[in-house]
Design a protein around this motif. Structure first.
Motif, PDB file in Angstrom:
ATOM      1  N   GLU A 173      11.541  35.743  53.222  1.00 22.60           N
ATOM      2  CA  GLU A 173      10.092  35.625  53.385  1.00 22.60           C
ATOM      3  C   GLU A 173       9.736  34.790  54.610  1.00 22.60           C
ATOM      4  O   GLU A 173       8.801  35.123  55.349  1.00 22.60           O
ATOM      5  N   LEU A 174      10.470  33.721  54.845  1.00 22.27           N
ATOM      6  CA  LEU A 174      10.216  32.902  56.030  1.00 22.27           C
ATOM      7  C   LEU A 174      10.559  33.668  57.307  1.00 22.27           C
ATOM      8  O   LEU A 174       9.879  33.528  58.328  1.00 22.27           O
ATOM      9  N   ALA A 175      11.611  34.470  57.241  1.00 14.91           N
ATOM     10  CA  ALA A 175      11.983  35.277  58.409  1.00 14.91           C
ATOM     11  C   ALA A 175      10.861  36.250  58.773  1.00 14.91           C
ATOM     12  O   ALA A 175      10.568  36.457  59.959  1.00 14.91           O
ATOM     13  N   VAL A 176      10.220  36.842  57.765  1.00 16.17           N
ATOM     14  CA  VAL A 176       9.090  37.738  58.014  1.00 16.17           C
ATOM     15  C   VAL A 176       7.961  36.985  58.706  1.00 16.17           C
ATOM     16  O   VAL A 176       7.386  37.459  59.703  1.00 16.17           O
ATOM     17  N   ASP A 177       7.647  35.805  58.215  1.00 20.42           N
ATOM     18  CA  ASP A 177       6.559  35.016  58.795  1.00 20.42           C
ATOM     19  C   ASP A 177       6.841  34.599  60.237  1.00 20.42           C
ATOM     20  O   ASP A 177       5.921  34.486  61.058  1.00 20.42           O
TER      21      ASP A 177
ATOM     22  N   GLN B 204      17.840  29.016  57.919  1.00 23.76           N
ATOM     23  CA  GLN B 204      18.577  28.160  56.997  1.00 23.76           C
ATOM     24  C   GLN B 204      17.554  27.460  56.118  1.00 23.76           C
ATOM     25  O   GLN B 204      16.782  26.616  56.571  1.00 23.76           O
ATOM     26  N   ALA B 205      17.527  27.844  54.841  1.00 24.74           N
ATOM     27  CA  ALA B 205      16.563  27.267  53.905  1.00 24.74           C
ATOM     28  C   ALA B 205      17.176  27.240  52.514  1.00 24.74           C
ATOM     29  O   ALA B 205      18.023  28.071  52.187  1.00 24.74           O
ATOM     30  N   LEU B 206      16.735  26.300  51.712  1.00 22.59           N
ATOM     31  CA  LEU B 206      17.279  26.131  50.368  1.00 22.59           C
ATOM     32  C   LEU B 206      16.170  26.119  49.329  1.00 22.59           C
ATOM     33  O   LEU B 206      15.119  25.504  49.527  1.00 22.59           O
ATOM     34  N   MET B 207      16.442  26.792  48.220  1.00 26.97           N
ATOM     35  CA  MET B 207      15.599  26.716  47.034  1.00 26.97           C
ATOM     36  C   MET B 207      16.501  26.193  45.914  1.00 26.97           C
ATOM     37  O   MET B 207      17.414  26.899  45.470  1.00 26.97           O
ATOM     38  N   LEU B 208      16.280  24.965  45.508  1.00 22.69           N
ATOM     39  CA  LEU B 208      17.118  24.349  44.487  1.00 22.69           C
ATOM     40  C   LEU B 208      16.330  24.213  43.182  1.00 22.69           C
ATOM     41  O   LEU B 208      15.436  24.984  42.895  1.00 22.69           O
TER      42      LEU B 208
ATOM     43  N   VAL C 232       5.350  25.471  58.603  1.00 23.04           N
ATOM     44  CA  VAL C 232       5.441  24.652  57.393  1.00 23.04           C
ATOM     45  C   VAL C 232       4.119  23.951  57.124  1.00 23.04           C
ATOM     46  O   VAL C 232       3.666  23.865  55.970  1.00 23.04           O
ATOM     47  N   HIS C 233       3.475  23.481  58.175  1.00 23.70           N
ATOM     48  CA  HIS C 233       2.176  22.817  58.011  1.00 23.70           C
ATOM     49  C   HIS C 233       1.143  23.778  57.431  1.00 23.70           C
ATOM     50  O   HIS C 233       0.370  23.410  56.531  1.00 23.70           O
ATOM     51  N   ARG C 234       1.142  25.022  57.930  1.00 25.91           N
ATOM     52  CA  ARG C 234       0.187  26.019  57.401  1.00 25.91           C
ATOM     53  C   ARG C 234       0.485  26.326  55.933  1.00 25.91           C
ATOM     54  O   ARG C 234      -0.436  26.457  55.117  1.00 25.91           O
TER      55      ARG C 234
ATOM     56  N   ALA D  33       5.125  31.953  51.728  1.00 24.26           N
ATOM     57  CA  ALA D  33       6.512  32.409  51.641  1.00 24.26           C
ATOM     58  C   ALA D  33       7.238  31.845  50.426  1.00 24.26           C
ATOM     59  O   ALA D  33       8.015  32.555  49.765  1.00 24.26           O
ATOM     60  N   ASP D  34       7.005  30.567  50.111  1.00 22.19           N
ATOM     61  CA  ASP D  34       7.698  29.962  48.977  1.00 22.19           C
ATOM     62  C   ASP D  34       7.268  30.589  47.658  1.00 22.19           C
ATOM     63  O   ASP D  34       8.092  30.850  46.775  1.00 22.19           O
ATOM     64  N   LEU D  35       5.976  30.871  47.523  1.00 22.43           N
ATOM     65  CA  LEU D  35       5.484  31.519  46.304  1.00 22.43           C
ATOM     66  C   LEU D  35       5.921  32.983  46.229  1.00 22.43           C
ATOM     67  O   LEU D  35       6.278  33.473  45.155  1.00 22.43           O
ATOM     68  N   ARG D  36       5.896  33.687  47.361  1.00 16.97           N
ATOM     69  CA  ARG D  36       6.357  35.084  47.358  1.00 16.97           C
ATOM     70  C   ARG D  36       7.798  35.175  46.866  1.00 16.97           C
ATOM     71  O   ARG D  36       8.162  36.104  46.133  1.00 16.97           O
ATOM     72  N   ALA D  37       8.616  34.219  47.285  1.00 17.88           N
ATOM     73  CA  ALA D  37      10.029  34.262  46.925  1.00 17.88           C
ATOM     74  C   ALA D  37      10.257  34.179  45.422  1.00 17.88           C
ATOM     75  O   ALA D  37      11.243  34.714  44.910  1.00 17.88           O
ATOM     76  N   VAL D  38       9.339  33.536  44.702  1.00 15.73           N
ATOM     77  CA  VAL D  38       9.512  33.357  43.259  1.00 15.73           C
ATOM     78  C   VAL D  38       8.689  34.354  42.450  1.00 15.73           C
ATOM     79  O   VAL D  38       9.116  34.795  41.379  1.00 15.73           O
ATOM     80  N   VAL D  39       7.513  34.735  42.959  1.00 11.43           N
ATOM     81  CA  VAL D  39       6.637  35.647  42.217  1.00 11.43           C
ATOM     82  C   VAL D  39       7.057  37.106  42.405  1.00 11.43           C
ATOM     83  O   VAL D  39       7.006  37.913  41.466  1.00 11.43           O
TER      84      VAL D  39
END
Length: 355
Positions: A162-166, A175-179, A207-209, A251-257
């Motif tokens: 999702e971040l790559a798309v953005d 390089q990103a982590l979801m723990l 990230v700020h946005r 992106a973070d919400l898309r990854a989980v929803v």
């Protein structure tokens, strides 16, 4: 390395078998055990799956075996994909307690069978849900270093995509982590985000946005609210609107929803992405490459003095995991990790304690 897929007749199990053979991760001298439930429909389906895999991957493929008795499971590496996934009822889709109670006997059955084997215990990759419950059960019977959960890698691969798309880049550059938990307490670690080929300022601006007016403490409530809104649209037959809703999320919400959207619009499974995460872990183990991957493990104070099951950045070995990468987290990330561990511990105790 010999590999066994428990639940091979299911959609995720079939996908994993195909991906392992297509990527030639197992040598021709190895074995792939297709494991199903004796007396169930899967026992019959496995013979057809074996024949189909033979037809597709006959050249250089390992020996294929059908196993229907847990006592006959003898592989060095066992992937747990059996069990109930989610309820077909949208309203009960995230009832982790019910899911845990349904799958606990399956975890216990195979954990006991593997613990009774002679010789060293196998390595177990848990991708059935709840992942954290499976890790707890197998780690207690086989030793915690031999058991990892693949849910955190699934989540991390999704947030990277999702971040790559953005950012307009390819996923391997991110390089990103979801723990945390593979569930409502998933935890995006913004402090660990790095993107190859993109200026630091541009990454910081994204990230700020994403985080403007939001906190990690609010993340569980946010994803539950958006998930239920999406469920409402699917329930009313507005699938495209549900998809559009998901695409408007950060992106973070898309990854989980988004995985829940896939569950209820594509045959109630995320089999391709689910199998892909497991295949990535197996690839690292088979090649012997020492890699740091996010995975659910049973910690005993190795990192941040955490004790219990939670997703952490672990260093893999051929026999499981050997250490935790000592990442330094921001204060809100550390608080989120503790909240995730507390939620996992509470859920596991509720399921495992006799009523």
């Amino acid at each position: 390395m010999d590999v066994a897929i428990v639940g091979a007749a299911g959609s995720c199990g079939r996908q994993l078998a195909s991906q392992l053979l297509d990527r030639r991760l197992l040598p021709a001298t190895g074995r792939l055990q297709l494991v199903g439930h004796q007396g169930g429909r899967s026992a019959d389906e496995l013979w057809g799956l074996r024949a189909d895999l033979d037809d597709a991957f006959v050249d250089g493929a390992p020996a294929l075996e059908v196993v229907v008795d847990p006592a006959d499971l003898s592989a060095d590496l066992v992937v747990m994909l059996a069990g109930v996934t989610v309820s077909s009822d949208l309203g009960a889709a995230v009832d982790r307690a019910a899911l845990g109670k349904a799958n606990l006997p399956i975890y216990q059955l195979y954990a006991e069978a593997m613990a009774a084997r002679n010789g060293p215990p196998p390595t177990v990759i848990v991708q059935s849900n709840p992942v954290e419950l499976g890790v707890q059960v197998f780690a207690e019977r086989l030793g915690r270093r031999h058991v990892i959960g693949a849910g955190a890698l699934s989540d991390s691969l999704r947030v990277r995509a999702e971040l790559a798309v953005d950012l307009g880049v390819r996923r391997p550059q991110v390089q990103a982590l979801m723990l945390g938990q593979h569930g409502d307490h998933a935890l995006p670690l913004w402090s660990q985000l790095r993107v190859q080929g993109v200026a630091t300022e541009a990454v910081a601006a994204l990230v700020h946005r994403i985080r403007a007016g939001r906190t990690l403490a609010d993340f569980p409530q946010e994803l539950r609210a958006h998930r239920m809104e999406m469920f409402g649209l699917i329930r009313s037959g507005q699938v495209q609107k549900a998809y559009d809703l998901v695409e408007t999320l950060s992106a973070d919400l898309r990854a989980v929803v988004k995985p829940f959207f896939i569950h209820f619009t594509a045959g109630r499974t995320t089999e391709i992405a689910t199998a892909h995460a497991v295949a990535e872990i197996i690839a690292a183990m088979v090649t012997g490459e020492q890699r740091i991957l996010p995975a659910q493990v049973l910690l005993a104070g190795e990192w941040l003095d955490l004790h219990g099951v939670v997703a952490a950045p672990v260093i893999l070995s051929a026999g499981g995991w050997e250490a935790v990468e000592q990442l330094e987290l921001e204060a809100d990330e550390l608080a989120g990790l503790h909240a995730a561990m507390a939620a996992i511990s509470t859920a596991n105790r509720a399921v495992m304690q006799p009523s």
